[in-house]
Design a protein around this motif. Structure first.
Motif, PDB file in Angstrom:
ATOM      1  N   ARG A   1       0.844  -1.197   0.000  1.00 37.63           N
ATOM      2  CA  ARG A   1       0.000   0.000   0.000  1.00 37.63           C
ATOM      3  C   ARG A   1       0.876   1.243   0.000  1.00 37.63           C
ATOM      4  NH1 ARG A   1      -1.363   2.204   5.187  1.00 37.63           N
ATOM      5  NH2 ARG A   1      -0.160   1.266   6.865  1.00 37.63           N
ATOM      6  N   ASN A   2       0.280   2.339  -0.432  1.00 39.40           N
ATOM      7  CA  ASN A   2       1.014   3.593  -0.547  1.00 39.40           C
ATOM      8  C   ASN A   2       1.181   4.253   0.818  1.00 39.40           C
ATOM      9  OD1 ASN A   2       1.477   6.541  -1.135  1.00 39.40           O
ATOM     10  ND2 ASN A   2       1.408   5.769  -3.219  1.00 39.40           N
ATOM     11  N   LEU A   3       2.381   4.734   1.105  1.00 35.85           N
ATOM     12  CA  LEU A   3       2.655   5.419   2.366  1.00 35.85           C
ATOM     13  C   LEU A   3       2.673   6.934   2.221  1.00 35.85           C
ATOM     14  CD1 LEU A   3       5.623   3.236   3.709  1.00 35.85           C
ATOM     15  CD2 LEU A   3       3.225   3.117   4.413  1.00 35.85           C
ATOM     16  N   SER A   4       2.989   7.406   1.031  1.00 31.33           N
ATOM     17  CA  SER A   4       3.271   8.839   0.840  1.00 31.33           C
ATOM     18  C   SER A   4       2.136   9.535   0.093  1.00 31.33           C
ATOM     19  CB  SER A   4       4.580   9.008   0.074  1.00 31.33           C
ATOM     20  OG  SER A   4       4.550   8.256  -1.137  1.00 31.33           O
ATOM     21  N   GLN A   5       0.935   9.416   0.604  1.00 28.98           N
ATOM     22  CA  GLN A   5      -0.212   9.958  -0.116  1.00 28.98           C
ATOM     23  C   GLN A   5      -0.230  11.490  -0.122  1.00 28.98           C
ATOM     24  OE1 GLN A   5      -3.447   7.786   1.801  1.00 28.98           O
ATOM     25  NE2 GLN A   5      -3.564   6.491  -0.007  1.00 28.98           N
ATOM     26  N   VAL A   6      -0.596  12.019  -1.275  1.00 27.12           N
ATOM     27  CA  VAL A   6      -0.713  13.465  -1.464  1.00 27.12           C
ATOM     28  C   VAL A   6      -2.196  13.808  -1.479  1.00 27.12           C
ATOM     29  CG1 VAL A   6      -0.080  15.420  -2.919  1.00 27.12           C
ATOM     30  CG2 VAL A   6       1.398  13.398  -2.839  1.00 27.12           C
ATOM     31  N   VAL A   7      -2.563  14.870  -0.775  1.00 25.17           N
ATOM     32  CA  VAL A   7      -3.979  15.218  -0.640  1.00 25.17           C
ATOM     33  C   VAL A   7      -4.227  16.678  -0.994  1.00 25.17           C
ATOM     34  CG1 VAL A   7      -4.451  13.460   1.098  1.00 25.17           C
ATOM     35  CG2 VAL A   7      -3.712  15.731   1.839  1.00 25.17           C
TER      36      VAL A   7
END
Length: 327
Positions: free
Chosen positions: A216-222
């Motif tokens: 799973r992605n750890l570095s999500q951009v929001v």
């Protein structure tokens, strides 16, 4: 008498026209209401620049101002001051802004719907003997302290069975400086986002851990907005997200078409400008509850938050579909 009636009629006509003019001006004012977005010129934000370049905002009758910032600190200060309505950031930044008294909410992911989006890598210096995660114990590791960078570094180490407390973290906030210290041998390793991770590899660095290889992605951009902007400009925000999705699809489908713009807007290093392509971007969706909770649990453990916010306190679910955990 006729003259008086004529004068009265003319006066009424002027009043009616003035009122109509006021209504038109007010209506036009609403149409031309500006939505101000704060962006750091990096690859994470590229679909917004494509939407601007392709005239998607203008065609939709929106006035969107993309305001560049050189640092996350300057971007966040502008949001706190109300000089911008929203910004592209991360979950750590969103929680810290709310803690600091600026009521913001996440309205969508812009990168990180899948593990492959938004690569971060833990890279060892050129010429090092380190080639396995466990060999990092006691090594100097360049990070940006109390940010998504440190969160990703800690999670990568933990996934590899290495205690984050066993490495010597060195705070180097500026990514270009962190890269140079790594390449110059003054850091044994560093946590770098692309394209800097790719450049470090090109110059002899060794990737020890890569977050795109996880489940799973750890570095999500929001994308986050002030709550007052959500209340006052909700229709514009919803449309911007739709247009962002269109632009993201354009970039993902035809990366070569936008190479020149990508190099300029994402500040791609000179050594990579002919080979490094923009990443793929998924349609807008909400982060999953676990993803928001995991980041905040780390922040609580680091004493950056006294307690985690609830999902509803930090995320507005009215603009885009809910997403499951990225896999």
């Amino acid at each position: 008498m006729v003259s008086k009636r004529l004068s009265l009629a003319l006066l009424l006509l002027i009043v009616v026209m003035a009122a109509a003019g006021c209504r038109t001006t007010a209506k036009e004012g609403r149409t031309e209401e500006t939505l101000k977005l704060g962006l750091i010129p990096v690859e994470d934000n590229f679909p917004f620049f494509v939407a601007e370049e392709e005239g998607l905002f203008n065609k939709a009758g929106l006035k969107v101002e993309l305001i560049p910032f050189n640092s996350a600190r300057d971007r966040d200060l502008a949001l706190q001051a109300g000089n911008i309505d929203g910004e592209v950031a991360d979950i750590v930044a969103a929680a810290l802004l709310r803690k600091g008294g600026t009521p913001v909410k996440i309205v969508s992911l812009t990168m990180g719907s899948t593990p492959a989006e938004g690569r971060f890598a833990l890279v060892a210096r050129p010429g090092t003997a380190v080639n396995r995660p466990e060999q990092l114990k006691g090594a100097t590791l360049g990070i940006s302290e109390n940010t998504i960078i440190e969160y990703v570094a800690d999670r990568l180490l933990m996934e590899a069975g290495v205690d984050p407390g066993s490495v010597q973290k060195v705070a180097v906030p500026q990514i270009p400086e962190r890269l140079q210290l790594l390449l110059g041998g003054r850091l044994e390793a560093a946590l770098l986002p692309d394209p800097f991770a790719t450049l470090a590899e090109k110059k002899g660095g060794r990737v020890i851990l890569d977050d795109t290889k996880l489940q799973r992605n750890l570095s999500q951009v929001v994308l986050i907005f002030r709550e007052d902007a959500i209340k006052e400009k909700g229709a514009a925000i919803k449309k911007v997200l739709q247009l962002y999705g269109e632009a993201a699809d354009m970039v993902s489908s035809h990366p070569e078409k936008y190479r020149e713009l990508f190099v300029a807007k994402a500040r791609i290093p000179e050594e990579l400008k002919d080979t490094y392509l923009s990443p793929r971007f998924s349609p807008p969706r909400l982060p999953a509850e676990r993803e928001v909770a995991d980041v905040q649990d780390w922040m609580v453990a680091k004493k950056l938050l006294p307690a985690p916010y609830s999902y509803a306190e930090l995320v507005d679910g009215t603009f885009v579909p809910a997403g499951g955990e990225n896999k």
